[in-house]
Design an enzyme around this catalytic site. Structure first.
Site, short mmCIF file in Angstrom:
data_model
loop_
_atom_site.label_atom_id
_atom_site.label_comp_id
_atom_site.label_asym_id
_atom_site.label_seq_id
_atom_site.Cartn_x
_atom_site.Cartn_y
_atom_site.Cartn_z
N SER A 545 0.83 -1.19 0.00
CA SER A 545 0.00 0.00 0.00
C SER A 545 0.88 1.25 0.00
O SER A 545 1.65 1.47 -0.92
CB SER A 545 -0.96 -0.03 1.19
N ASP A 679 -6.23 -3.28 -2.28
CA ASP A 679 -5.06 -3.02 -1.46
C ASP A 679 -4.37 -4.31 -0.99
O ASP A 679 -5.02 -5.23 -0.50
CB ASP A 679 -5.48 -2.20 -0.24
#
Length: 834
Positions: A545, A679
């Site tokens: 991320s 993500d």
């Protein structure tokens, strides 16, 4: 036949007592033509005419010479106007030469000027300014309808002795219609006066925004010439914008900027920036920015010069000016950069904006102060912290020999004897936490000697005090219950003997949204301590991320300091509106910063890169790794078997870097999915074990295909977190069916707490995840270092408040200072192979 001579004598005698320059209308005097001294069409000088001696005179009066203007009324009648009389032939001839260059042309262009009043004005001005052409007189007398005639047009760019052309004169007068008339006659805007001022300079000095617009409109079809003229410097090196600033006229400044004045123009006492000048796009002109952000200029600053950056009062308009190409290095008339100005005005958000765009924290103002000295004088704690986290040196000395510490003591004296002011203490404690030291108070006649960074300076202190603020029970930060054990294990993890001195040095970066700012500060401190770029310190870098985005940014050549500014800019453009946020600004930002066409395979081969993403178009979801190297399955030649409708992920030579960053950062509820990806934090928010697993699997694949020599061992793992939130009590985590309304609040507390718990554990990057990675490395004989500061609050992933974020980074910097022994040991390990 009449006696013409006697009649002429009588006529001149009657004018003897009239002032020589008084213009007056006379009867037709055809008889006077017998005594013409000089002539021109419509204008003659008569004489000499002997005068009649008066009864009491002892001597004959001097002869008279007169200048008369004629106007043919009809075939038989001529009107006469006397414009000058004198007994001095030389003076009369000189005056005739002056008038003959002016009067006939005016009368030819406009016959109704043949009257005493008009000719009096023409004669008076022609006599006062013999260097003026008929065009100058037409401008001065506002007889501009004459300018369309040929003689006037031919002289429209002639200059007087002061270098003023008719256009420059009209602009200096500030007249709209006269200026327009002169321009219509073909006047050139390139004319300059003796001081080097063009029409824009004069209009700006007079603060006439309307004339600036008129002049610019005249050149709208020649943008290059307009830009050259509106940004030209006069003999004093001032542009029109400088003069408008000196005149303290906001309207003139805005008019110049709206018409293309250089956004980076600076005062003659300022200095130019060396960086490349950016030409604003048509979509981001000064005029468009002002329309988008009305009434956001601090007009009192305009008189000090500078650029729009100096005058902006709010962060949004400041950011817009920066995008339009304003140069942060430009200074105002007093040598202040925009950063200096914002610090003095205590505009904290503007300070952060400038720092995020790369403003120099060590640039001195006209008085020899660096930004940190100005912040110390202003006494603004958030600004002081912001400067420190962006690299300001607390030990730097200004031109007066003062440090930030000494300036705080001198500027913020307590009103009560020996009663230390709370705000002053916090300012000093902020410096103290990062290593600054100095006296506690100012004693009368006591010379302060400060510790100034690396410079060895003794300290004269008569009284020391505890700068640490008192912490109330509700402000106390609590840690994980086993944090003492964690401290012990951290130390033992670093002391593990490396099985292979030549083994890989691994960097793993956690996810955490905007808390990636913590990662940038930790890496910046490591890079500063080692004096080696991060990408050269590590052989393998991986992230999830925000950690993945940072990994890719570093691989693209950005420094940790640049990435810190990048995060501040990103959150203002991306975290806008309601969740899920519009992904278009996010993607546009990534393309701009990482490159739109760059692929993972095009990145440098070293260090190897691993960025996590979650394949969410299938069940169960799967972890995908974006890499710049060949994956284990590809080494083995394995082909993925997928159900109909699913497609394999792209190979490194097909995968754009920006898209990999977008996929890794597609946090659910914050952004919509990036195609098939969400993500990577949903599976590996702390990517340490995933990196170790990837290296192990790659080694296995290499052995399987006979490439055992390419296998690699690991010597060091550095895991960096995005900060640990303080331990807090949860009111309720009980889920049940309420049997009455009184139990409903308790149920709501339980649902909220359970939801938070599930999200935290699904994306956990701390606690047991760290414990497992540490144990795994310890058993494998790999040195393990975990760096993650203790925060004083649970910072949200999408936090946009600059003050909260600055405090978070400041605590990270304090953490790195407090653990400087640990950092030095880590750097030693990292450099052991270099």
């Amino acid at each position: 036949m009449p006696n013409f001579l006697n009649m002429a004598k009588s006529w001149f005698s009657s004018m003897a007592n009239i002032p020589p320059d008084q213009v007056r209308e006379e009867e037709s005097s055809e008889y006077a033509k017998y005594m013409v001294h000089s002539r021109d069409e419509g204008m003659m000088m008569y004489g000499p005419i002997p005068q009649t001696r008066q009864k009491n005179d002892t001597e004959d009066p001097p002869d008279i010479y007169g200048i008369v203007v004629h106007n043919q009324v009809n075939r038989h009648s001529t009107s006469c106007i006397s414009v000058y009389r004198s007994s001095n032939l030389t003076e009369a001839e000189q005056r005739f030469k002056v008038y003959i260059k002016v009067i006939p042309f005016f009368l030819d262009a406009k016959n109704d000027l043949f009257n005493a009043q008009s000719l009096q004005r023409i004669c008076d001005n022609a006599r006062a300014r013999e260097d003026w052409s008929v065009c100058h007189l037409a401008v001065a007398l506002d007889i501009v309808d004459t300018l369309k005639h040929d003689v006037f047009i031919s002289l429209i760019n002639k200059s007087d002795k002061d270098g003023l052309s008719p256009l420059l004169m009209a602009v200096k007068m500030g007249s709209k219609h006269i200026t327009q008339a002169v321009l219509a006659a073909g006047a050139s805007l390139e004319m300059k006066d003796l001081a080097g001022n063009n029409a824009f300079h004069l209009a700006a000095a007079n603060g006439n925004s309307l004339l600036i617009d008129i002049l610019a409109t005249q050149l709208q079809d020649n943008g290059q010439l307009r830009t050259e003229l509106i940004n030209a410097r006069n003999g004093d090196s001032n542009t029109p914008l400088h003069l408008a600033c000196l005149a303290d006229n906001q309207d003139a400044v805005l008019a110049l900027m709206n018409n293309g004045a250089d956004l980076n123009t600076m005062g003659k006492n300022g200095s130019a920036g060396d960086q490349h000048r950016i030409t604003p796009s048509e979509e981001r002109t000064f005029k468009a920015i002002l329309k988008q952000f009305p009434n956001q200029l601090h007009v009192k600053d305009i008189k000090n010069g500078g650029t729009p950056l100096h005058w902006a009062s709010e962060k949004p308009i400041l950011d817009a000016f920066l995008e339009a190409g304003c140069d942060m290095k430009s200074k105002d008339f007093h040598g202040n950069s925009a950063l200096h100005t914002m610090i003095k005005h205590k505009r904290f958000s503007c300070v952060v904006c400038l720092l995020a765009h790369g403003a120099d924290v060590k640039e001195r103002d006209g008085n020899g102060n660096e930004p940190i000295h100005l912040a110390a004088i202003a006494g603004n704690l958030p600004t002081l912290k912001a400067l420190l986290i962006f690299g300001a040196d607390y030990g730097s000395v200004n031109s007066s020999g003062e440090t930030a510490w000494s300036l705080i003591l001198k500027t913020h004296q307590s009103k009560l004897l020996n009663n230390l002011d709370k705000e002053r203490n916090m300012l000093l404690y902020t410096l103290y936490q990062l290593g600054a030291r100095g006296p506690a108070t100012l004693e009368q006649n006591t010379k302060i000697k400060m510790k100034t960074g690396d410079r060895k300076v003794s300290i004269a202190s008569n009284k020391e005090f505890d700068w640490k603020p008192k912490v109330s029970e509700d402000q106390q930060i609590f840690h994980r219950s086993r944090h003492l054990l964690d401290s012990f294990l951290d130390g033992s993890g670093m002391n593990v003997q490396e099985a292979n001195k030549g083994g890989l040095r691994i960097l793993a970066l956690d996810g955490g949204g905007i808390k990636g700012l913590v990662l940038t500060k930790v890496l910046a401190e490591i890079q500063t301590a080692s004096k080696v770029p991060i990408t050269e310190l590590f052989d393998w870098m991986g992230g999830t991320s925000t950690g993945g985005i940072l990994t890719l940014a570093l691989a693209c050549g950005k420094s940790p300091e640049e990435c810190q500014g990048l995060y501040f800019r990103l959150k203002d453009k991306v975290f806008v509106g309601r969740r899920p946020y519009d992904e278009a600004p996010f993607e546009s930002f990534l393309k701009n910063e990482l490159g739109e066409d760059k692929t993972m395979a095009s990145l440098p081969a070293k260090p190897r890169l691993t960025v996590t993403g979650t394949l969410a178009d299938r069940f169960p979801p799967d972890l995908h790794l974006f890499t710049n190297y060949q994956r284990p399955a590809d080494i083995l030649g394995l082909k993925e078997e997928l159900p109909q409708g699913l497609s394999p992920a792209r190979k490194p030579d097909e995968q754009e870097v920006w898209r990999a960053a977008r996929c890794s950062g597609a946090a659910p509820t914050y952004f919509r999915s990036a195609g098939k990806f969400i993500d990577g934090g949903l599976i590996g928010n702390n990517p340490t074990l995933d990196l170790l697993t990837e290296i192990h699997e790659r080694n296995c694949a290499l052995r399987a295909v006979g490439r055992e020599k390419e296998t690699e061992t690991i010597s060091l793992v550095v895991s960096i977190g995005t900060g640990d939130p303080p331990l807090e009590r949860v009111e309720s985590c009980d889920l049940f069916l309420p049997d009455n309304l009184l139990n409903l609040p308790q149920l709501m507390y339980g649902v909220s707490a359970m939801g938070r718990l599930l999200v935290e554990q699904a994306c956990s990057a701390t606690n047991r995840v760290v414990d497992r990675a540490r144990a795994w490395c310890s058993m494998a004989g790999i040195s393990y270092v975990r760096l993650s500061p203790q925060l004083d609050s649970d910072v949200k992933m999408n936090e946009t408040d600059d003050e909260i974020l600055v405090q978070m980074i400041y605590l990270t910097q304090v953490y790195m200072y407090e653990n400087r022994v640990k950092i030095d040991a880590l750097v030693k390990q990292l450099l052991s192979r270099k």
